[in-house]
Design a protein around this motif. Structure first.
Motif, PDB file in Angstrom:
ATOM      1  N   ILE A 283       0.844  -1.193   0.000  1.00 50.53           N
ATOM      2  CA  ILE A 283       0.000   0.000   0.000  1.00 50.53           C
ATOM      3  C   ILE A 283       0.879   1.243   0.000  1.00 50.53           C
ATOM      4  CG2 ILE A 283      -1.811   1.262   1.217  1.00 50.53           C
ATOM      5  CD1 ILE A 283      -2.610  -1.446   2.515  1.00 50.53           C
ATOM      6  N   ALA A 284       0.584   2.165  -0.910  1.00 50.58           N
ATOM      7  CA  ALA A 284       1.348   3.411  -1.025  1.00 50.58           C
ATOM      8  C   ALA A 284       0.415   4.528  -1.479  1.00 50.58           C
ATOM      9  CB  ALA A 284       2.489   3.236  -2.032  1.00 50.58           C
ATOM     10  N   ASN A 285       0.971   5.705  -1.632  1.00 50.76           N
ATOM     11  CA  ASN A 285       0.237   6.861  -2.129  1.00 50.76           C
ATOM     12  C   ASN A 285       1.027   7.538  -3.240  1.00 50.76           C
ATOM     13  OD1 ASN A 285      -2.243   7.273  -0.460  1.00 50.76           O
ATOM     14  ND2 ASN A 285      -0.750   7.264   1.204  1.00 50.76           N
ATOM     15  N   VAL A 286       0.337   8.351  -4.019  1.00 43.15           N
ATOM     16  CA  VAL A 286       0.985   9.117  -5.085  1.00 43.15           C
ATOM     17  C   VAL A 286       1.997  10.090  -4.484  1.00 43.15           C
ATOM     18  CG1 VAL A 286       0.584  10.835  -6.894  1.00 43.15           C
ATOM     19  CG2 VAL A 286      -0.938   8.863  -6.688  1.00 43.15           C
ATOM     20  N   VAL A 287       1.610  10.817  -3.432  1.00 43.86           N
ATOM     21  CA  VAL A 287       2.560  11.669  -2.708  1.00 43.86           C
ATOM     22  C   VAL A 287       2.825  11.067  -1.340  1.00 43.86           C
ATOM     23  CG1 VAL A 287       1.992  13.791  -3.963  1.00 43.86           C
ATOM     24  CG2 VAL A 287       0.806  13.276  -1.825  1.00 43.86           C
ATOM     25  N   LYS A 288       4.017  11.294  -0.840  1.00 43.24           N
ATOM     26  CA  LYS A 288       4.462  10.647   0.388  1.00 43.24           C
ATOM     27  C   LYS A 288       4.347  11.538   1.624  1.00 43.24           C
ATOM     28  CE  LYS A 288       5.579   7.459  -2.493  1.00 43.24           C
ATOM     29  NZ  LYS A 288       4.495   6.583  -2.900  1.00 43.24           N
ATOM     30  N   CYS A 289       3.968  12.790   1.428  1.00 40.57           N
ATOM     31  CA  CYS A 289       3.793  13.725   2.544  1.00 40.57           C
ATOM     32  C   CYS A 289       2.374  14.283   2.508  1.00 40.57           C
ATOM     33  CB  CYS A 289       4.794  14.877   2.460  1.00 40.57           C
ATOM     34  SG  CYS A 289       6.520  14.344   2.555  1.00 40.57           S
ATOM     35  N   ARG A 290       1.853  14.607   3.667  1.00 38.77           N
ATOM     36  CA  ARG A 290       0.474  15.072   3.772  1.00 38.77           C
ATOM     37  C   ARG A 290       0.291  16.476   3.201  1.00 38.77           C
ATOM     38  NH1 ARG A 290      -2.666  17.612   8.692  1.00 38.77           N
ATOM     39  NH2 ARG A 290      -4.784  17.387   7.893  1.00 38.77           N
ATOM     40  N   PRO A 291      -0.622  16.615   2.243  1.00 36.04           N
ATOM     41  CA  PRO A 291      -0.978  17.963   1.802  1.00 36.04           C
ATOM     42  C   PRO A 291      -1.750  18.678   2.922  1.00 36.04           C
ATOM     43  CG  PRO A 291      -1.517  16.346   0.118  1.00 36.04           C
ATOM     44  CD  PRO A 291      -1.197  15.592   1.377  1.00 36.04           C
ATOM     45  N   PRO A 292      -1.499  19.954   3.140  1.00 37.14           N
ATOM     46  CA  PRO A 292      -2.197  20.684   4.207  1.00 37.14           C
ATOM     47  C   PRO A 292      -3.720  20.593   4.069  1.00 37.14           C
ATOM     48  CG  PRO A 292      -0.441  22.018   3.271  1.00 37.14           C
ATOM     49  CD  PRO A 292      -0.573  20.801   2.404  1.00 37.14           C
ATOM     50  N   ASN A 293      -4.392  20.441   5.193  1.00 33.76           N
ATOM     51  CA  ASN A 293      -5.855  20.374   5.248  1.00 33.76           C
ATOM     52  C   ASN A 293      -6.431  19.284   4.346  1.00 33.76           C
ATOM     53  OD1 ASN A 293      -5.978  22.655   7.015  1.00 33.76           O
ATOM     54  ND2 ASN A 293      -5.547  23.921   5.216  1.00 33.76           N
ATOM     55  N   ASN A 294      -5.649  18.247   4.100  1.00 35.84           N
ATOM     56  CA  ASN A 294      -6.079  17.113   3.270  1.00 35.84           C
ATOM     57  C   ASN A 294      -6.529  17.515   1.863  1.00 35.84           C
ATOM     58  OD1 ASN A 294      -5.445  15.258   5.233  1.00 35.84           O
ATOM     59  ND2 ASN A 294      -7.513  15.153   6.039  1.00 35.84           N
TER      60      ASN A 294
END
Length: 192
Positions: free
Chosen positions: A81-92
């Protein structure tokens, strides 16, 4: 030097390639079996994921775990399981194009190391990025999309959307997960 998932994780944890590095708590690279025939890709970490350093651990993660178990007949650790970006964008918020571009090498390396046969794409951001299309998720889900090599992608809704969308959206997600299971079992393309 041979690339490994451990090396990738170490290197990504120091990444400062985009502005998301200034607001993150942790880099959320991914987790699971490597190599693995099934990879699940979402858009980006949320607040709980940023706090714990793991993808899909909040309410969306609980639903994802349930779907993995009930529709794929697997445990979470039998996928990657992974995501396109690895850091949280502010306010989702949705990841910006330059943020996705900055993370693209990490995702490409993950895809090479995991070597999945089937990729479940969760949500329009993941679908657009991996399939390189601008079509709506609604028009793309329900079908299997060939990728380079022998891999295929199956677009579906993000678990957060299914949680808000009610029984109909969840049923459609279940169908997509079941389609992924068929492709894995039969090695075919399990058309809609």
């Amino acid at each position: 030097m041979v690339d490994t998932i451990e090396r990738l994780t170490r290197e990504a944890s120091c990444c400062v390639s985009c502005a998301l590095a200034t607001t993150r708590t942790q880099v959320v690279v991914g987790e699971g079996a490597v190599p693995c025939d099934l990879m699940i890709i979402g858009e980006g970490p949320g607040a709980r994921e940023d706090e714990l350093g793991r993808p899909f651990v909040g309410r969306s993660g609980a639903l994802l775990d349930r779907l993995i178990h009930e529709e794929l007949g697997r445990a979470r650790d039998q996928t990657y399981i992974a995501n396109v970006v690895k850091c949280r964008p502010p306010n989702n918020r949705d990841p910006l194009p330059d943020e996705m571009d900055a993370c693209a090498p990490w995702l490409e390396r993950q895809l090479a190391l995991v070597a999945p046969r089937v990729i479940l794409l969760l949500g329009r951001t993941a679908v657009g990025r991996v399939l390189r299309v601008k079509e709506s998720l609604t028009s793309l889900r329900g079908t299997v999309h060939p990728l380079a090599g022998s891999a295929v992608a199956i677009p579906t809704y993000h678990p957060a959307y299914a949680l808000r969308g009610g029984a109909a959206r969840l049923t459609e997600m279940r169908v997509d997960f079941a389609r992924a299971r068929l492709v894995l079992l039969e090695g075919g393309d399990a058309k809609a």
